[in-house]
Design an enzyme around this catalytic site. Sequence first.
Site, mmCIF file in Angstrom:
data_model
loop_
_atom_site.group_PDB
_atom_site.id
_atom_site.type_symbol
_atom_site.label_atom_id
_atom_site.label_comp_id
_atom_site.label_asym_id
_atom_site.label_seq_id
_atom_site.Cartn_x
_atom_site.Cartn_y
_atom_site.Cartn_z
ATOM 1 N N GLY A 87 52.670 38.021 131.428
ATOM 2 C CA GLY A 87 50.746 38.424 130.569
ATOM 3 C C GLY A 87 50.371 37.793 131.493
ATOM 4 C CB CYS A 88 46.810 36.777 130.508
ATOM 5 S SG CYS A 88 46.327 38.269 129.368
ATOM 6 C CG PHE A 89 51.121 31.139 130.413
ATOM 7 C CD1 PHE A 89 50.583 30.726 130.329
ATOM 8 C CD2 PHE A 89 52.424 31.476 130.739
ATOM 9 C CE1 PHE A 89 50.457 29.297 130.162
ATOM 10 C CE2 PHE A 89 53.115 29.867 131.236
ATOM 11 C CZ PHE A 89 51.902 28.560 130.929
ATOM 12 N N GLY A 90 50.813 34.616 133.584
ATOM 13 C CA GLY A 90 51.265 34.344 134.625
ATOM 14 C C GLY A 90 50.162 34.171 135.632
ATOM 15 C CB ALA A 91 45.754 33.759 135.485
#
Length: 101
Positions: A87-91
Amino acid sequence: MGLFPSAELDYNPTAEERQALWATRAPRLGIAAANKAVEQWGGDKQEITHLIFHSCTGFKAPGVELDILDALGLQNVRRRFGINYMGCFGAFTGLAAAKSI
């Protein structure tokens, strides 16, 4: 014709359709973005030693980071990171990986 041939206004593409679209477009977009980044940087691309790719949308193996490495002819990459399905946390994971280099 739209992205999905059978699309109607209220059509919700299947996960398989979205993945198929991602698998063809993500490498092209990643390669174009990497080329532009190298151009704006202005350095010698053979000085690049690490490659980090993140997508919260799809996945393929080998990963898009390998497509980028091959398309740009990067010969000195010692470590590549493919960050997918976080998800966005991967950034944040990608940024942490970059900071640790």
